[in-house]
Design an enzyme around this catalytic site. Sequence first.
Site, mmCIF file in Angstrom:
data_model
loop_
_atom_site.group_PDB
_atom_site.id
_atom_site.type_symbol
_atom_site.label_atom_id
_atom_site.label_comp_id
_atom_site.label_asym_id
_atom_site.label_seq_id
_atom_site.Cartn_x
_atom_site.Cartn_y
_atom_site.Cartn_z
ATOM 1 N N ASP A 111 -4.002 -1.803 -0.798
ATOM 2 C CA ASP A 111 -5.120 -2.132 0.093
ATOM 3 C C ASP A 111 -6.481 -1.683 -0.451
ATOM 4 O OD1 ASP A 111 -4.383 0.501 0.441
ATOM 5 O OD2 ASP A 111 -4.122 0.377 2.617
ATOM 6 N N SER A 128 0.804 -1.229 0.000
ATOM 7 C CA SER A 128 0.000 0.000 0.000
ATOM 8 C C SER A 128 0.836 1.278 0.000
ATOM 9 C CB SER A 128 -0.971 -0.024 1.167
ATOM 10 O OG SER A 128 -1.742 -1.197 1.054
ATOM 11 N N ARG A 132 7.202 6.297 -4.657
ATOM 12 C CA ARG A 132 7.806 6.881 -3.462
ATOM 13 C C ARG A 132 7.217 6.221 -2.231
ATOM 14 N NH1 ARG A 132 3.115 10.186 -3.096
ATOM 15 N NH2 ARG A 132 2.915 11.134 -5.128
HETATM 16 MG MG MG Z 1 -3.857 -1.726 6.020
#
Ligand code: MG
Length: 498
Positions: A230, A177, A192
């Site tokens: 996510d 994520s 990044r």
């Molecule tokens: Mg999470």
Amino acid sequence: MRKAAVGATVICAAAVCAAAAVVVRQRMKSSSKWARAMAILKELDEKCETPLGKLRQVADAMTVEMHAGLASEGGSKLKMLISYVDNLPTGDEHGLFYALDLGGTNFRVLRVKLGGKEKGVVQQEFDEVSIPPELMVGTSEELFDYIAAALAKFVATEGEGLHPEPNRQRELGFTFSFPVKQTSIASGTLIRWTKGFSIEDTVGEDVVAELTKAMKRKGVDMRVTALVNDTVGTLAGGRYTKGNVIAAVILGTGTNAAYVERASAIPKWHGPLPRSGEMVINMEWGNFRSSHLPLTEYDIALDEESLNPGEQIYEKMISGMYLGEMVRRVLCKMAEEASFFGDTVPPKLKTPFILRTPDMSAMHHDTSPDLKVVASKLKDVLGIPNTSLKVRKVIVDICDIIASRGACLSAAGILGIIKKLGKDALKQGENQKSVIALDGGLFEHYAKFRECMEDSLKELLGDEIADTIVVEHSNDGSGIGAALLAASHSQYLEEEES
Ligand code: MG
Ligand code: ADP
């Protein structure tokens, strides 16, 4: 003697007068200090205001940025990344699949056994491991080796009925994520780091390759068949269990959103993609910014002193990593300029990030008449004993101002997505409800934040439209969702179909 006595009396009287003057001065001083503290509070409240009109402007700006980010590369602060997920789980998936969820302070490994339409998720097991802070700013190899080692340990605990089929490699959905430029469903390079991670030698690298190398080093024979984040995982997991999910939003350590776009609305420059059907877009909305966002001096200072100045401005106003820190910054100013906690500034209060959002949430939810949770958090976390009830009430007010602003701004972001999809108006003949899948520790555990977000979204939508949109908590959708996507992109799929 007498003279001396008189003198003494005079001196005494003078001393009494002086003492009285000190008391009066101190009273005046303390009341003017309190007034100063109240002025700081009032200013915060005003600067953080989010009336409906402002929220609508934020929502419109979000919609505009979504269009701009899709239209050209670098066209917006919103990256609007193609996820390569164009086949969301159908329910037919079956077999054993792994998922690895890395996106904050903890990572989770899980395995699920899928039993197709009839049986759904037959069995699942997971393990959660925290990431040592030094690994968040170390080298790529150290971080991925640590993760692969935990995965190796987890694989070794495969129980009865939870083994891969003979002669089949284990397959993994990797929920990573952070902003990634996806190059296919199972590869992508890191743009990044965010959320306190800073490992320079990973930026620009393919994160699946990094993980695969580490798995090799640690002796894990597993293939990554889906790389998602996510939001995309939550969206996939939501589709599996909750029907018509049109978008997923994460409110955890950080914040992000993904939504289902018509493939025909995706411009050609994005490369050779199917131009019909659907495509999940990872917005990376944490990097949203707009002149309509109610920024305060605290936001500006927090950003300037952060690991990623100028970036993730929306995330820094909304998400769990930063809300507690904002409260600390306000308290620090009150301590410095209004002696809010006495003559000296409590040393711990000067430590960035010492006040975490779960502590803020505990104080905000304190319903005891003497606010004893607030008192104990102040003492235990910030080393400030003996606060008055008056002071503690102000602290609850500050938590409320900061949390409400974050909640309302996230509702405005969701409205932006709903508008982009044209679901902000009633359509003749359309009666299926649209679901927004929500997940993340902030949404899950910070009740006042969640309620405020949901109320604000309802208010923005109006009663009639609000009835057509459902906000659902998709508990750990991202882990299961990644496993489902590993399944729907399995290397053995064609073999099975033929
Ligand atoms: Mg999470
Ligand atoms: P991540 O975003 O790191 O994947 P989670 O979705 O579990 O992980 O979110 C964790 C975040 O949720 C924490 O960093 C914290 O900010 C927030 N959080 C967790 N528990 C609470 C709580 N009780 N009250 C408020 N916020 C919480």
